[in-house]
Design a protein around this motif. Sequence first.
Motif, PDB file in Angstrom:
ATOM      1  N   UNK A  66      -1.771 -19.294  18.731  1.00  0.00           N
ATOM      2  CA  UNK A  66      -2.427 -18.051  18.479  1.00  0.00           C
ATOM      3  C   UNK A  66      -3.795 -18.192  17.850  1.00  0.00           C
ATOM      4  N   UNK A  67      -4.019 -19.122  17.183  1.00  0.00           N
ATOM      5  CA  UNK A  67      -5.278 -19.442  16.763  1.00  0.00           C
ATOM      6  C   UNK A  67      -6.112 -19.837  18.243  1.00  0.00           C
ATOM      7  N   UNK A  68      -5.776 -20.658  18.832  1.00  0.00           N
ATOM      8  CA  UNK A  68      -6.659 -21.162  19.854  1.00  0.00           C
ATOM      9  C   UNK A  68      -6.819 -19.980  21.059  1.00  0.00           C
ATOM     10  N   UNK A  69      -5.897 -19.155  21.323  1.00  0.00           N
ATOM     11  CA  UNK A  69      -6.089 -18.039  22.138  1.00  0.00           C
ATOM     12  C   UNK A  69      -6.565 -16.817  21.640  1.00  0.00           C
ATOM     13  N   UNK A  70      -6.547 -16.356  20.362  1.00  0.00           N
ATOM     14  CA  UNK A  70      -7.258 -15.258  19.746  1.00  0.00           C
ATOM     15  C   UNK A  70      -8.093 -15.291  18.980  1.00  0.00           C
ATOM     16  N   UNK A  91      -7.717 -22.598   7.979  1.00  0.00           N
ATOM     17  CA  UNK A  91      -7.504 -23.624   6.736  1.00  0.00           C
ATOM     18  C   UNK A  91      -6.005 -23.764   6.751  1.00  0.00           C
ATOM     19  N   UNK A  92      -5.228 -22.780   6.856  1.00  0.00           N
ATOM     20  CA  UNK A  92      -3.687 -22.622   6.823  1.00  0.00           C
ATOM     21  C   UNK A  92      -3.185 -23.499   7.907  1.00  0.00           C
ATOM     22  N   UNK A  93      -3.705 -23.444   8.867  1.00  0.00           N
ATOM     23  CA  UNK A  93      -3.193 -24.159  10.183  1.00  0.00           C
ATOM     24  C   UNK A  93      -3.676 -25.838   9.838  1.00  0.00           C
ATOM     25  N   UNK A  94      -4.757 -26.149   9.562  1.00  0.00           N
ATOM     26  CA  UNK A  94      -5.158 -27.411   9.583  1.00  0.00           C
ATOM     27  C   UNK A  94      -4.431 -28.127   8.149  1.00  0.00           C
ATOM     28  N   UNK A 101       3.853 -14.940   7.152  1.00  0.00           N
ATOM     29  CA  UNK A 101       2.959 -13.868   6.796  1.00  0.00           C
ATOM     30  C   UNK A 101       1.482 -14.286   7.146  1.00  0.00           C
ATOM     31  N   UNK A 102       1.159 -15.487   7.691  1.00  0.00           N
ATOM     32  CA  UNK A 102      -0.184 -15.766   7.536  1.00  0.00           C
ATOM     33  C   UNK A 102      -1.073 -15.106   8.586  1.00  0.00           C
ATOM     34  N   UNK A 103      -0.444 -14.447   9.328  1.00  0.00           N
ATOM     35  CA  UNK A 103      -1.408 -13.425  10.268  1.00  0.00           C
ATOM     36  C   UNK A 103      -1.626 -11.933   9.965  1.00  0.00           C
ATOM     37  N   UNK A 104      -0.603 -11.795   8.725  1.00  0.00           N
ATOM     38  CA  UNK A 104      -0.397 -10.087   8.782  1.00  0.00           C
ATOM     39  C   UNK A 104      -1.737  -9.346   8.346  1.00  0.00           C
TER      40      UNK A 104
END
Length: 132
Positions: A66-70, A91-94, A101-104
């Motif tokens: 999701x991060x890479x795409x958007x 930061x959360x992904x790394x 809920x990280x994308x909320x």
Amino acid sequence: MTRETNTSWDAGLCILLSSEDGITSFTRHCAREFSSENIRFWSAVNDFRAQFDDDHGSIGEEAHEIYKKFIGNHAKTQVNLSSKQKNDIKKAIESGTVTKDMFDVAQKEIFSVMSRDSYPRYVASMKNRKPI
């Protein structure tokens, strides 16, 4: 726009996106406007949340996709998020602290954009359609 108008648009969009047919119709409209990245991100976050409940194993990979795409700086379908949101998610992904809920907050930002911009034009386009 007044606060009441914003609330009305939010409610209308929320109702529209509560059904698969509504999502499909709005997605088609956004594609015609060249703004489909917003609804696609919104849907991807919903899918992520559902997947998180079912399978924690690949959830980190899904968050990264999701991060890479958007979200990432080189995303081909980048959504317009604040720098803070982008950095918080990165930061959360790394750090491996992927949560359901990280994308909320980012999803709410995008919902607001769709509610203010795309949805009023969607409503207007539906009013202007001629019955078959």
